[in-house]
Design a protein around this motif. Structure first.
Motif, PDB file in Angstrom:
ATOM      1  N   VAL A   1      56.186  49.993   1.806  1.00  0.00           N
ATOM      2  CA  VAL A   1      54.962  50.112   0.882  1.00  0.00           C
ATOM      3  C   VAL A   1      54.862  49.389  -0.106  1.00  0.00           C
ATOM      4  O   VAL A   1      56.082  48.234  -0.023  1.00  0.00           O
ATOM      5  N   GLY A   2      53.411  49.204  -0.166  1.00  0.00           N
ATOM      6  CA  GLY A   2      53.543  47.846  -1.460  1.00  0.00           C
ATOM      7  C   GLY A   2      52.375  47.511  -1.868  1.00  0.00           C
ATOM      8  O   GLY A   2      52.137  49.156  -1.891  1.00  0.00           O
ATOM      9  N   LEU A   3      51.653  47.065  -3.413  1.00  0.00           N
ATOM     10  CA  LEU A   3      50.912  47.067  -3.987  1.00  0.00           C
ATOM     11  C   LEU A   3      49.491  45.967  -3.600  1.00  0.00           C
ATOM     12  O   LEU A   3      49.862  44.579  -2.551  1.00  0.00           O
ATOM     13  N   LYS A   4      48.512  46.168  -3.476  1.00  0.00           N
ATOM     14  CA  LYS A   4      47.347  45.277  -3.259  1.00  0.00           C
ATOM     15  C   LYS A   4      46.877  45.321  -5.101  1.00  0.00           C
ATOM     16  O   LYS A   4      46.164  46.586  -5.556  1.00  0.00           O
ATOM     17  N   TYR A   5      46.086  43.843  -5.178  1.00  0.00           N
ATOM     18  CA  TYR A   5      45.847  44.003  -6.047  1.00  0.00           C
ATOM     19  C   TYR A   5      44.380  42.252  -6.224  1.00  0.00           C
ATOM     20  O   TYR A   5      44.956  41.329  -6.142  1.00  0.00           O
ATOM     21  N   PRO A   6      43.364  43.036  -6.203  1.00  0.00           N
ATOM     22  CA  PRO A   6      42.155  41.881  -6.050  1.00  0.00           C
ATOM     23  C   PRO A   6      41.760  41.141  -7.639  1.00  0.00           C
ATOM     24  O   PRO A   6      41.931  41.901  -8.805  1.00  0.00           O
ATOM     25  N   LEU A   7      42.396  39.789  -7.207  1.00  0.00           N
ATOM     26  CA  LEU A   7      42.411  38.783  -8.752  1.00  0.00           C
ATOM     27  C   LEU A   7      40.643  38.503  -9.216  1.00  0.00           C
ATOM     28  O   LEU A   7      40.049  38.947  -9.763  1.00  0.00           O
ATOM     29  N   ASN A   8      39.853  39.191  -7.971  1.00  0.00           N
ATOM     30  CA  ASN A   8      38.302  38.819  -7.634  1.00  0.00           C
ATOM     31  C   ASN A   8      37.672  39.286  -6.663  1.00  0.00           C
ATOM     32  O   ASN A   8      38.334  39.681  -6.054  1.00  0.00           O
ATOM     33  N   ASP A   9      36.251  38.788  -6.444  1.00  0.00           N
ATOM     34  CA  ASP A   9      35.868  38.955  -5.417  1.00  0.00           C
ATOM     35  C   ASP A   9      36.187  38.163  -3.788  1.00  0.00           C
ATOM     36  O   ASP A   9      36.073  38.718  -2.248  1.00  0.00           O
ATOM     37  N   ASP A  10      36.771  37.482  -4.076  1.00  0.00           N
ATOM     38  CA  ASP A  10      37.118  36.491  -3.720  1.00  0.00           C
ATOM     39  C   ASP A  10      38.846  36.365  -2.674  1.00  0.00           C
ATOM     40  O   ASP A  10      39.079  36.289  -1.439  1.00  0.00           O
ATOM     41  N   TRP A  11      39.689  36.493  -3.395  1.00  0.00           N
ATOM     42  CA  TRP A  11      41.141  36.633  -3.595  1.00  0.00           C
ATOM     43  C   TRP A  11      41.780  38.471  -3.782  1.00  0.00           C
ATOM     44  O   TRP A  11      41.407  38.876  -4.796  1.00  0.00           O
ATOM     45  N   THR A  12      42.612  37.862  -3.054  1.00  0.00           N
ATOM     46  CA  THR A  12      43.406  39.634  -2.951  1.00  0.00           C
ATOM     47  C   THR A  12      44.985  39.119  -3.570  1.00  0.00           C
ATOM     48  O   THR A  12      45.023  38.528  -2.194  1.00  0.00           O
ATOM     49  N   LEU A  13      45.826  39.772  -3.563  1.00  0.00           N
ATOM     50  CA  LEU A  13      46.826  39.711  -4.022  1.00  0.00           C
ATOM     51  C   LEU A  13      47.951  40.796  -2.809  1.00  0.00           C
ATOM     52  O   LEU A  13      47.304  41.663  -2.986  1.00  0.00           O
ATOM     53  N   TYR A  14      49.076  40.880  -2.792  1.00  0.00           N
ATOM     54  CA  TYR A  14      49.669  41.083  -2.281  1.00  0.00           C
ATOM     55  C   TYR A  14      51.261  41.566  -1.882  1.00  0.00           C
ATOM     56  O   TYR A  14      51.766  40.693  -2.152  1.00  0.00           O
ATOM     57  N   GLY A  15      52.199  42.496  -2.378  1.00  0.00           N
ATOM     58  CA  GLY A  15      53.562  42.886  -2.089  1.00  0.00           C
ATOM     59  C   GLY A  15      54.333  44.276  -1.278  1.00  0.00           C
ATOM     60  O   GLY A  15      53.049  44.611  -2.296  1.00  0.00           O
ATOM     61  N   GLY A  16      55.192  43.844  -1.625  1.00  0.00           N
ATOM     62  CA  GLY A  16      56.276  44.924  -1.008  1.00  0.00           C
ATOM     63  C   GLY A  16      57.360  45.384  -0.301  1.00  0.00           C
ATOM     64  O   GLY A  16      57.583  43.911  -0.745  1.00  0.00           O
ATOM     65  N   TYR A  17      57.521  46.541   0.195  1.00  0.00           N
ATOM     66  CA  TYR A  17      58.829  46.922   0.772  1.00  0.00           C
ATOM     67  C   TYR A  17      59.173  47.004   1.701  1.00  0.00           C
ATOM     68  O   TYR A  17      58.480  48.032   1.865  1.00  0.00           O
TER      69      TYR A  17
END
Length: 476
Positions: free
Chosen positions: A268-284
């Protein structure tokens, strides 16, 4: 008692490559967490949709897994492998690159590696890495077969090139595994659900050198399956991601290990788009079955970057010749006449729920057609980019969301397609101008869109061009 330990020696220990996660157990058996390739995927589960022609994606993922190295039974001693206390950990990095050949075909390459290893309990027969480095090269190709009304169907093929000497699961065979998976994706607005199912042909077996010190055996082919969801959190940019992935094999890899050859893990984790080009991910993540390379605990983090490599040719704007009559090019869409303008409505561009992320790669083809239209027809005066939203949410929020969608397309047109800013005008209509009824979700998906109106020069006929302020007031 003398310790016997297996040695997995990576050929390329000098280059410690980084990663972008990808899973489905289609990677090396030394690593169950193998992230997928593009921002449209979940974490390790592939979407059935492709990126679109000319689009490039780069991903870098890291994961730390606790208790993945196997311990083997020894006479007169309990096996510590199934204990939840800390025995070992490995840290993996993976770099992946993916490119859209056409609107329905992607190709990808991943370079997973191990960059760190800790062995806390070293007094029992176990496996470990004698050196660190790249574990394999993973090639993949994905085809989008169907994309219709919120449902997409695709196919992905994967080939693994082994870079580990004395690999306990496939020996020294260079190409030990090939996989073919059927991909399905369903969109429910705020929720997207993807499922992958397929077969993995697993060749090779432990070398004679390895069999002298460890009780191993070949475990054969595998069925592979995974499922995952993306759930958008309303009024935020966050997406919650959840997955279950695994494989089934008939044979065990060792009768002296409590680990099973059939794998089942979840995350399970989270996805966060910084802008149209960059996306961050993290989870367990954690194992749901004690199996090959499964982890008691796993944490991961990653970043993806995506851009459009379609060559940008600036639109040349020349003085328009005086036409005898309004010029209306034939584009296929509905054409309406409104004196003194000729207006053409191109195909719509659709968005994810509560997002400025383009849902269908065909949206990039629409922008390419608009660029070509501007290049070929010098009588165009202005393109109005109109953003829209469905009825979920407040009026004020939907007006703001529709503005952001229009602004996103305007930036894409200027930055990636060379459209002059003076040719563009944006306006957001919120939920005030639905394309279809908002009664059901399949219809609401069609209202999360951007539309285009193209205004032509008509010399000798003065006219005021609508402004966002005036239109917004009219919309309210």
């Amino acid at each position: 008692m003398m310790k016997n330990q297996m040695r997995l020696v990576a050929w390329a220990a000098v280059c410690l490559m980084t990663t972008e996660a990808r899973a489905n157990i289609t990677g090396s058996d030394l690593q169950n967490f193998n992230a997928s390739y593009t921002p449209g995927d979940v974490v390790t589960v592939h979407s059935a949709r492709t990126m679109g022609s000319g689009r490039l994606s780069l991903g870098l993922f890291a994961n730390n897994a606790v208790n993945t190295l196997p311990y083997f039974n020894e006479e007169g001693r309990p096996n510590i492998d199934q204990k939840k206390s800390f025995n070992n950990s490995v840290t993996g990095l993976e770099l992946a690159v993916s490119y859209g050949i056409t609107s329905f075909w992607d190709i990808s390459l991943a370079l997973p590696s191990y960059v760190a290893q800790t062995v806390e309990n070293d007094d029992q027969l176990h496996g470990y890495f004698a050196r660190l480095g790249i574990t394999e090269l993973r090639l993949a190709t994905k085809f989008q077969l169907i994309d219709f009304d919120g449902f997409a169907l695709g196919l992905i093929g994967t080939a693994n090139h082994n870079r580990v000497q004395n690999n306990p699961y496939s020996g020294n065979l260079e190409w030990p595994a090939f996989a073919l998976e059927l991909l399905g994706t369903l969109d429910f607005g705020f929720l997207s659900w993807s499922t992958n199912m397929g077969y993995r042909w697993h060749h090779g077996e432990p070398t004679a050198e390895l069999l002298e010190v460890l009780p191993l055996q070949r475990f054969g082919d595998q069925w592979v399956a995974s499922t995952g969801v993306d759930v958008k959190l309303p009024s935020t940019k966050l997406t919650v991601q959840g997955e279950i992935y695994g494989s089934y094999a008939k044979e065990d890899f060792s009768s002296f290990s409590p680990r099973n050859s059939s794998v089942l893990e979840g995350l399970v984790g989270l996805k966060y788009p910084l802008n149209d080009d960059w996306t961050l991910y993290g989870g367990y993540g954690a194992e749901m079955r004690h199996a090959i390379s499964s982890a008691d605990h796993r944490i991961y983090a990653g970043v993806r970057w995506m851009t459009d490599l379609t060559p940008v040719k600036p639109v040349e704007v020349e003085p328009a010749p005086t036409p005898v009559a309004p010029i209306v090019p034939v584009m296929g869409p509905t054409i309406t006449q409104r004196a003194p303008d000729a207006i053409i409505e191109l195909d719509d561009i659709y968005f994810q729920f509560d997002s400025t992320e383009i849902r269908d790669p065909k949206g990039y083809e629409v922008m390419q057609k608009l660029k070509e239209l501007l290049q070929s027809n010098r009588t165009i005066d202005r393109v109005v980019v109109e953003g829209h939203a469905c009825s979920m949410g407040t009026d004020d929020y939907n007006f703001e969301l529709s503005d952001r969608r229009a602004d996103t397309i305007e930036r894409w047109l200027m930055r990636n397609y060379g459209v002059p800013p003076e040719k563009l005008l944006t306006v957001g209509w919120g939920e005030k101008r639905p394309k279809v009824s908002n009664a059901i979700e399949s219809s609401r998906m069609l209202n999360r869109r951007v539309t285009f109106k193209i205004y032509y020069e008509m010399p000798g006929i003065p006219r005021p061009l609508p402004t966002p302020t005036v239109q917004a007031e009219q919309a309210h």
